[in-house]
Design a protein around this motif. Structure first.
Motif, PDB file in Angstrom:
ATOM      1  N   ALA A  11       0.838  -1.200   0.000  1.00 39.69           N
ATOM      2  CA  ALA A  11       0.000   0.000   0.000  1.00 39.69           C
ATOM      3  C   ALA A  11       0.869   1.245   0.000  1.00 39.69           C
ATOM      4  CB  ALA A  11      -0.920  -0.008   1.212  1.00 39.69           C
ATOM      5  N   ARG A  16       1.417   3.241  -5.162  1.00 37.84           N
ATOM      6  CA  ARG A  16       0.773   3.788  -6.350  1.00 37.84           C
ATOM      7  C   ARG A  16       0.739   5.297  -6.220  1.00 37.84           C
ATOM      8  NH1 ARG A  16      -3.192  -0.710  -5.563  1.00 37.84           N
ATOM      9  NH2 ARG A  16      -2.746  -2.205  -7.187  1.00 37.84           N
ATOM     10  N   GLU A  29      -4.699   6.159  -7.473  1.00 37.47           N
ATOM     11  CA  GLU A  29      -5.609   5.770  -6.390  1.00 37.47           C
ATOM     12  C   GLU A  29      -6.910   6.552  -6.458  1.00 37.47           C
ATOM     13  OE1 GLU A  29      -3.860   5.562  -2.546  1.00 37.47           O
ATOM     14  OE2 GLU A  29      -2.483   3.975  -3.161  1.00 37.47           O
ATOM     15  N   ALA A  55      -8.985   5.124  -9.275  1.00 37.05           N
ATOM     16  CA  ALA A  55      -9.558   3.836  -8.863  1.00 37.05           C
ATOM     17  C   ALA A  55     -10.769   4.052  -7.961  1.00 37.05           C
ATOM     18  CB  ALA A  55      -8.503   2.988  -8.157  1.00 37.05           C
ATOM     19  N   LEU A  56     -10.667   4.980  -7.032  1.00 40.24           N
ATOM     20  CA  LEU A  56     -11.806   5.269  -6.160  1.00 40.24           C
ATOM     21  C   LEU A  56     -12.983   5.791  -6.977  1.00 40.24           C
ATOM     22  CD1 LEU A  56     -13.136   5.479  -3.392  1.00 40.24           C
ATOM     23  CD2 LEU A  56     -12.022   7.710  -3.100  1.00 40.24           C
ATOM     24  N   TRP A  75     -12.217  -0.138  -2.546  1.00 35.62           N
ATOM     25  CA  TRP A  75     -11.010   0.641  -2.828  1.00 35.62           C
ATOM     26  C   TRP A  75      -9.920   0.350  -1.795  1.00 35.62           C
ATOM     27  CZ3 TRP A  75      -9.027   5.047  -0.109  1.00 35.62           C
ATOM     28  CH2 TRP A  75      -7.997   5.716  -0.775  1.00 35.62           C
ATOM     29  N   TRP A 102      -8.494  -2.947  -2.750  1.00 34.38           N
ATOM     30  CA  TRP A 102      -7.715  -2.812  -3.989  1.00 34.38           C
ATOM     31  C   TRP A 102      -6.359  -2.162  -3.722  1.00 34.38           C
ATOM     32  CZ3 TRP A 102      -6.002   1.768  -6.205  1.00 34.38           C
ATOM     33  CH2 TRP A 102      -5.349   1.619  -7.421  1.00 34.38           C
ATOM     34  N   ARG A 103      -6.374  -1.082  -2.973  1.00 35.01           N
ATOM     35  CA  ARG A 103      -5.123  -0.337  -2.767  1.00 35.01           C
ATOM     36  C   ARG A 103      -4.161  -1.048  -1.829  1.00 35.01           C
ATOM     37  NH1 ARG A 103      -4.787   3.296   1.817  1.00 35.01           N
ATOM     38  NH2 ARG A 103      -3.360   4.599   0.638  1.00 35.01           N
ATOM     39  N   SER A 104      -4.645  -2.031  -1.097  1.00 33.20           N
ATOM     40  CA  SER A 104      -3.772  -2.748  -0.170  1.00 33.20           C
ATOM     41  C   SER A 104      -2.738  -3.594  -0.906  1.00 33.20           C
ATOM     42  CB  SER A 104      -4.594  -3.666   0.743  1.00 33.20           C
ATOM     43  OG  SER A 104      -5.046  -4.802   0.021  1.00 33.20           O
ATOM     44  N   ARG A 105      -3.099  -4.056  -2.101  1.00 32.49           N
ATOM     45  CA  ARG A 105      -2.252  -4.954  -2.890  1.00 32.49           C
ATOM     46  C   ARG A 105      -1.896  -6.213  -2.106  1.00 32.49           C
ATOM     47  NH1 ARG A 105       2.226  -1.386  -5.928  1.00 32.49           N
ATOM     48  NH2 ARG A 105       1.306  -1.941  -7.911  1.00 32.49           N
ATOM     49  N   SER A 124      -8.370  -5.673   5.165  1.00 32.28           N
ATOM     50  CA  SER A 124      -8.578  -4.353   5.747  1.00 32.28           C
ATOM     51  C   SER A 124      -9.757  -4.440   6.696  1.00 32.28           C
ATOM     52  CB  SER A 124      -8.853  -3.311   4.660  1.00 32.28           C
ATOM     53  OG  SER A 124      -9.371  -2.119   5.226  1.00 32.28           O
TER      54      SER A 124
END
Length: 184
Positions: free
Chosen positions: A19, A22, A27, A30-31, A88, A91-94, A156
């Protein structure tokens, strides 16, 4: 007892470039895409229900615990925003497991999209069987949302918690659907 590392720290240890790697613009896009997907599902549901809420549904036998119609719009708006933010965050955590978690999210979003046109739109043509089909869909939706919560939570905690009001609302809506199916 040994102190346990914060889960996000564990993810970063095993996933290089976790996280935060990116760019903020990516980000943000993506949101916006996830919010847009929620808005699209909401809009399509609104189209399917608009003429029927004041049509057959207005005269339908509704559960005694049915809230007033005006409440559904604000509640769904909040829930759709929370859903998009939860997705989101995952997703952003990868993180390991993010892809299957987001797949579960997509499945529940499709079931969400299917329910409204079946429940509201098919009733005038099919009658009570449409309400029973809607009930099957909303039960599947509740299961899919629960599965999504269980997949999001380890990635998360916030994302998992953001989906709990949605799951509660779906179970509540299922009770309204069941009443309608039994009494119309």
């Amino acid at each position: 007892m040994d102190a346990q590392p914060e889960p996000s720290a564990v993810r970063r240890q095993f996933r290089p470039g976790g996280a935060g790697t990116r760019r903020p613009g990516v980000e943000a896009v993506a949101l916006l895409v996830l919010l847009g997907a929620s808005a699209l599902v909401a809009a399509l549901g609104g189209l399917a229900s608009a003429s029927n809420v004041d049509g057959w549904y207005a005269a339908a036998d509704k559960a005694p615990w049915s809230p007033p119609n005006w409440l559904f719009g604000p509640v769904w708006t909040i829930l759709y925003i929370a859903m998009a933010v939860a997705a989101w965050l995952v997703w952003r955590s990868r993180a390991e497991g993010a892809r299957p978690a987001l797949t579960a999210y997509a499945v529940q979003l499709v079931l969400n999209l299917l329910w409204t046109p079946v429940f509201f739109g098919l009733y005038p043509a099919m009658g009570s069987p449409a309400l029973w089909i809607g009930f099957v869909i909303i039960v599947a939706l509740a299961v899919a949302v629960a599965a999504t919560v269980l997949r999001f939570g380890p990635i998360s905690r916030t994302a998992g918690l953001l989906l709990l009001p949605y799951l509660s609302w779906i179970v509540f809506a299922a009770s309204l659907n069941l009443w309608a199916a039994l009494n119309n």
